[in-house]
Design an enzyme around this catalytic site. Structure first.
Site, PDB file in Angstrom:
ATOM      1  N   GLU A  46      -4.842   2.482  -3.942  1.00 13.91           N
ATOM      2  CA  GLU A  46      -3.466   2.318  -4.133  1.00 13.91           C
ATOM      3  C   GLU A  46      -2.759   1.110  -3.417  1.00 13.91           C
ATOM      4  O   GLU A  46      -1.708   0.970  -2.879  1.00 13.91           O
ATOM      5  CB  GLU A  46      -2.629   3.649  -3.459  1.00 13.91           C
ATOM      6  CG  GLU A  46      -2.613   3.710  -1.880  1.00 13.91           C
ATOM      7  CD  GLU A  46      -4.054   3.841  -0.792  1.00 13.91           C
ATOM      8  OE1 GLU A  46      -5.029   3.613  -1.651  1.00 13.91           O
ATOM      9  OE2 GLU A  46      -3.968   4.160   0.258  1.00 13.91           O
ATOM     10  N   ASP A  91       0.892  -1.223  -0.108  1.00 17.27           N
ATOM     11  CA  ASP A  91      -0.156   0.259  -0.119  1.00 17.27           C
ATOM     12  C   ASP A  91       0.828   1.342   0.008  1.00 17.27           C
ATOM     13  O   ASP A  91       1.899   1.289   0.705  1.00 17.27           O
ATOM     14  CB  ASP A  91      -0.810  -0.061   1.020  1.00 17.27           C
ATOM     15  CG  ASP A  91      -1.851   1.139   1.172  1.00 17.27           C
ATOM     16  OD1 ASP A  91      -3.164   0.692   1.045  1.00 17.27           O
ATOM     17  OD2 ASP A  91      -1.579   2.119   1.376  1.00 17.27           O
ATOM     18  N   ASN A 126      -1.915  12.968  -3.950  1.00 17.50           N
ATOM     19  CA  ASN A 126      -2.896  13.642  -4.473  1.00 17.50           C
ATOM     20  C   ASN A 126      -3.473  15.226  -4.180  1.00 17.50           C
ATOM     21  O   ASN A 126      -3.410  15.867  -5.076  1.00 17.50           O
ATOM     22  CB  ASN A 126      -4.255  12.949  -4.383  1.00 17.50           C
ATOM     23  CG  ASN A 126      -4.527  11.745  -5.276  1.00 17.50           C
ATOM     24  OD1 ASN A 126      -3.866  11.459  -6.173  1.00 17.50           O
ATOM     25  ND2 ASN A 126      -5.142  10.762  -4.741  1.00 17.50           N
ATOM     26  N   ASP A 131      -2.032   9.434 -10.293  1.00 18.98           N
ATOM     27  CA  ASP A 131      -2.303   8.057 -11.364  1.00 18.98           C
ATOM     28  C   ASP A 131      -0.903   7.699 -11.929  1.00 18.98           C
ATOM     29  O   ASP A 131      -0.634   6.682 -12.082  1.00 18.98           O
ATOM     30  CB  ASP A 131      -3.047   8.804 -12.397  1.00 18.98           C
ATOM     31  CG  ASP A 131      -4.374   8.737 -12.202  1.00 18.98           C
ATOM     32  OD1 ASP A 131      -4.791   8.355 -10.963  1.00 18.98           O
ATOM     33  OD2 ASP A 131      -5.481   9.300 -13.008  1.00 18.98           O
TER      34      ASP A 131
HETATM   35  N1  LIG Z   1      -4.767   9.471  -8.134  1.00 21.99           N
HETATM   36  C1  LIG Z   1      -5.663   8.586  -7.628  1.00 21.99           C
HETATM   37  N2  LIG Z   1      -5.818   8.342  -6.376  1.00 21.99           N
HETATM   38  C2  LIG Z   1      -6.358   7.451  -5.685  1.00 21.99           C
HETATM   39  C3  LIG Z   1      -6.936   6.315  -6.628  1.00 21.99           C
HETATM   40  N3  LIG Z   1      -7.592   5.565  -6.039  1.00 21.99           N
HETATM   41  C4  LIG Z   1      -7.629   5.895  -4.696  1.00 21.99           C
HETATM   42  N4  LIG Z   1      -6.951   7.030  -4.665  1.00 21.99           N
HETATM   43  C5  LIG Z   1      -6.893   7.838  -3.292  1.00 21.99           C
HETATM   44  O1  LIG Z   1      -5.639   7.244  -2.455  1.00 21.99           O
HETATM   45  C6  LIG Z   1      -6.142   7.875  -1.270  1.00 21.99           C
HETATM   46  C7  LIG Z   1      -6.155   6.693  -0.347  1.00 21.99           C
HETATM   47  O2  LIG Z   1      -5.941   7.519   1.072  1.00 21.99           O
HETATM   48  P1  LIG Z   1      -5.986   6.894   2.512  1.00 21.99           P
HETATM   49  O3  LIG Z   1      -6.833   5.567   2.326  1.00 21.99           O
HETATM   50  O4  LIG Z   1      -6.434   7.524   3.383  1.00 21.99           O
HETATM   51  O5  LIG Z   1      -4.665   6.245   2.656  1.00 21.99           O
HETATM   52  P2  LIG Z   1      -3.172   6.915   2.906  1.00 21.99           P
HETATM   53  O6  LIG Z   1      -3.524   8.345   2.263  1.00 21.99           O
HETATM   54  O7  LIG Z   1      -2.530   6.296   1.538  1.00 21.99           O
HETATM   55  O8  LIG Z   1      -2.654   6.627   4.053  1.00 21.99           O
HETATM   56  P3  LIG Z   1      -2.029   5.429   4.514  1.00 21.99           P
HETATM   57  O9  LIG Z   1      -2.265   4.339   3.508  1.00 21.99           O
HETATM   58  O10 LIG Z   1      -2.530   5.140   5.977  1.00 21.99           O
HETATM   59  O11 LIG Z   1      -0.627   5.575   4.131  1.00 21.99           O
HETATM   60  C8  LIG Z   1      -7.566   8.382  -1.475  1.00 21.99           C
HETATM   61  O12 LIG Z   1      -7.288   9.960  -1.395  1.00 21.99           O
HETATM   62  C9  LIG Z   1      -8.063   8.274  -2.788  1.00 21.99           C
HETATM   63  O13 LIG Z   1      -8.849   9.114  -3.449  1.00 21.99           O
HETATM   64  C10 LIG Z   1      -6.650   6.261  -8.065  1.00 21.99           C
HETATM   65  O14 LIG Z   1      -6.794   5.776  -9.026  1.00 21.99           O
HETATM   66  N5  LIG Z   1      -5.749   7.436  -8.505  1.00 21.99           N
END
Ligand SMILES: Nc1nc2c(ncn2[C@@H]2O[C@H](COP(=O)(O)OP(=O)(O)OP(=O)(O)O)[C@@H](O)[C@H]2O)c(=O)[nH]1
Length: 716
Positions: free
Chosen positions: A630, A587, A595, A604
């Site tokens: 992710e 992850d 983002n 992306d």
């Molecule tokens: N750019 C982009 N962002 C994505 C995609 N799928 C999910 N996300 C973003 O990934 C982020 C995941 O955030 P969180 O689940 O809070 O996790 P994190 O910010 O990585 O924090 P930790 O996992 O705890 O390290 C969210 O803001 C989603 O919008 C995608 O296909 N593209």
């Protein structure tokens, strides 16, 4: 002869004596017929026997003696014993006579019999009613006497009335009147007999002419003549006449049919031949010259094997002829012949031919060349096979291999290759072939998409390239030695394109002689090319559909569903093989911040860059899937825990050390990972991934950017 009494057709006038218990009356024949009749009998155009009721032969004519010196032929004896079983006689004289005239053809033997049979009275006295005469007359024979001294013709009343329908009152008529009754065309034949009988009879004693019957039609007469009084002043000729009208018409009809047959036979492209029962050629039409160098007349008298037909063809022909002779049924079969480097397909039909007595005499053979039809049908079948393979989702290589076979079914001496074009690498790659040697296959495996190559030029210029003489062509300069060694004299290369002229590949043909495609070859190339285009495009579409259904659109790794399906199967496989396997859950850290700080598009890019890095660090057999957002999962088959942990650690370090360059400056990101080995108690992938996810959570909890694996087994 085994039985004393010949079996003759039932006589309605059979004397009642036998039924009244009296001894049957058996007439005796005269020991020898009268002199003139003997001479007439000798002149009969068929063997004549006079047979007693006890089967003894009283008299046999000269022809009978010459043909059957042993006496009455066996077949005739058998006929006399049991005529019903041997078939009806060809002709039988009227019944109301003490003797019966029979003309037989048992087993094809033609002969005449005068047989005595029980009769109430024998009233034979004098020439007019002499049983010989009666017997002969009942056989549609007649007598004419040409009297040179009176220049008149005398005839029996039977001759005049029965045979020619003339009034019996007029038993003689002048030569002139007789000649007038003859057909104008035949008068010159008969006139010399009348004017110079002695001279004429030194030549032939037999002639055929037409006499007008009283009712107007022409009767054909066969006359055998005998000089009975030879003084120059008064020559007398006795003529034994037989009406042969039906035979003549049959002969004329036969000649007409034969002429028709010859006209048809000589104007058809079929090979028409006639063979005797020893299978020697009696006749063959001129069409044979189209296929065999042997002169037409040199076929005559030869068997199929001696005429230049290949051994197998001749054997099949003789086998079919034997079957025809055995069954009497026509035969039909098809065979292929390679003649003068060309393949021909013939449909052969054999027909039995019989003579008038129903005896099989010859075999008529008709060979029709059906090469084009058969090739067209084969092509259609091969095309259908290709289409079935395409719709049945057979592999592209197998399908294109079938296209190569299809081309070779029409051009058996060609060698065929299909190459796929890759415009990115500017290369053609061999995907299917038929008839290529290992050396040629090796040389064609990868070709430049170049205007200077005999095959590549077709793709580069998007047009057909025909090299008629490879040895003299600059397009084959680089491969002259190979071409010479492989006997490649000419090559045809045709680009395979989409309907929008997008390049897909090339179909290439190589020949051992200098060839250019004709109309039929161009049609074949067009059709095979079309099939190749369909197959390649279908394969591309299938791949796209498969990708859509199984891959994650953004990163190109497996989507969640496909990852679970394939990973589950892999686990079953490694379990069966007793091999280890590990799972990895990854992850990206603080991805929300990525983002937020760099924008979604950069987010992306990070996801794609991470997936690329995974592909670089993992083996081709490892399965990678994006489970969502992710989060990624990996299954590492045949991998122990330590090796898996090392892979995860290496990947983590690569990500940490390789920031992504973005318009807003370098983007640093990290990844956390959990690694767990497949345990005997893991009932499913779910269980394994659940435990691995726990380890990932632990990595996050410990501060991220790190790998947490199962503890070593001894610590568990
Ligand atoms: N750019 C982009 N962002 C994505 C995609 N799928 C999910 N996300 C973003 O990934 C982020 C995941 O955030 P969180 O689940 O809070 O996790 P994190 O910010 O990585 O924090 P930790 O996992 O705890 O390290 C969210 O803001 C989603 O919008 C995608 O296909 N593209």
């Amino acid at each position: 002869m085994g039985r004393p009494t010949p079996c003759l057709p039932a006589d309605p006038r059979t004397p009642r004596a036998a039924s009244r218990g009296q001894a049957p009356y058996h007439p005796r024949l005269p020991a020898r017929p009268a002199g003139a009749l003997v001479r007439l009998a000798e002149a009969l155009p068929l063997p004549l026997y006079v047979v007693e009721t006890d089967g003894r032969v009283r008299f046999s004519s000269r022809m009978a003696r010459a043909l059957h010196p042993q006496g009455l032929p066996e077949v005739v004896k058998r006929w006399l014993e049991n005529p019903q079983a041997c078939g009806a006689p060809l002709e039988t004289g009227p019944i109301p006579l003490p003797m019966v005239w029979q003309r037989l053809q048992p087993a094809g033997l033609s002969c005449a019999l005068v047989v005595a049979r029980p009769a109430p009275l024998l009233s034979a006295d004098g020439l007019g009613s002499h049983p010989w005469q009666i017997a002969l007359e009942t056989g549609r024979f007649g007598f004419l006497e040409f009297d040179g001294s009176t220049q008149r013709i005398c005839a029996t009343s039977h001759t005049l009335s029965h045979l020619l329908g003339l009034p019996v009152t007029q038993l003689s008529l002048p030569y002139e009147a007789w000649l007038e009754r003859l057909h104008p065309d035949d008068r010159p034949l008969v006139a010399p007999l009348l004017s110079d009988p002695q001279g004429w009879l030194q030549g032939t004693a037999s002639l055929e002419y037409r006499v007008r019957h009283a009712n107007g039609h022409w009767e054909w007469v066969e006359q055998r003549s005998l000089l009975v009084a030879a003084t120059p002043e008064a020559p007398r000729i006795l003529g034994l006449c037989q009406l042969v009208t039906s035979r003549k018409y049959a002969e004329i009809e036969l000649i007409r049919r034969e002429q028709q047959f010859r006209t048809l036979a000589e104007n058809t492209s079929d090979i028409i031949a006639r063979y005797d029962l020893n299978l020697r050629c009696l006749y063959i039409n001129r069409s044979v010259a189209h296929y065999l160098a042997l002169r037409r007349e040199d076929h005559l008298g030869k068997r199929a094997g001696e005429k230049g037909w290949p051994k197998k063809v001749a054997e099949r022909f003789e086998q079919e002829c034997r079957a025809l002779v055995a069954t009497g049924q026509p035969r039909q079969y098809e065979h292929e012949i390679e003649l003068n480097d060309r393949r021909y397909v013939f449909e052969t039909r054999l027909f039995p031919e019989y003579d008038r007595s129903g005896m099989l005499t010859s075999i008529l053979s008709i060979d029709r060349e059906v090469t084009e039809t058969r090739l067209a049908l084969t092509l259609l079948a091969e095309e259908n096979r290709v289409m079935e393979m395409i719709t049945g989702n057979q592999s592209l290589a197998e399908t294109l291999e079938q296209v190569c076979q299809m081309i070779r079914s029409q051009l058996p001496h060609s060698r065929v290759a299909v190459l796929l074009a890759n415009e990115a690498t500017l290369q053609l790659t061999l995907i299917a072939q038929a008839g290529l040697s290992t050396a040629l296959e090796g040389a064609l495996r990868v070709l430049p998409l170049s205007t200077e190559d005999g095959v590549g030029a077709a793709a580069a210029n998007r047009q057909t390239v025909v090299v008629e003489d490879v040895a003299a062509s600059p397009l084959w300069q680089a491969r002259q030695t190979l071409a010479a060694a492989e006997g490649v004299c000419s090559s045809w290369a045709v680009p395979v394109m989409t309907s929008e002229r997008g390049l897909l590949g090339v179909v290439a043909l190589f020949h051992g002689e200098r060839l250019t495609p004709g109309a039929s070859e161009n049609r074949l190339l067009f059709r095979s090319n079309h099939l190749c285009a369909i197959a390649i495009q279908h394969d591309l579409q299938q791949r796209q559909l498969y990708a859509l259904a199984t891959l994650d659109g953004m990163t190109g790794v497996f989507n969640r569903r496909h990852f679970f399906e394939t990973a589950e199967r892999e686990i079953q496989r490694v379990r069966r093989n007793g091999m280890p396997a590990c799972a990895m859950m990854m992850d990206l850290d603080h991805f929300k911040a990525v983002n937020d700080n760099f924008g979604h598009a950069c987010g992306d890019l990070v996801l794609r860059a991470f997936a690329d890095e995974c592909r670089r660090q993992l083996r081709a057999t490892d399965l990678i899937g994006r489970l969502g957002g992710e989060e990624f999962a990996v299954l590492l088959p045949d991998t122990g825990l330590e090796a898996a942990r090392e892979v995860a650690e290496r990947l983590r370090q690569r990500v940490e050390r390789q920031p992504l360059s973005t318009p807003r400056g370098p983007l640093h990101y990290t990844v956390s990972a959990g690694v767990s080995a497949l345990m005997p108690g893991d009932t499913s992938l779910e269980t394994l991934l659940h435990r691995t996810d726990g380890l990932l959570y632990e990595a996050k909890r410990r501060g991220r950017n790190q790998v947490v694996a199962d503890p070593p087994p001894r610590l568990r």
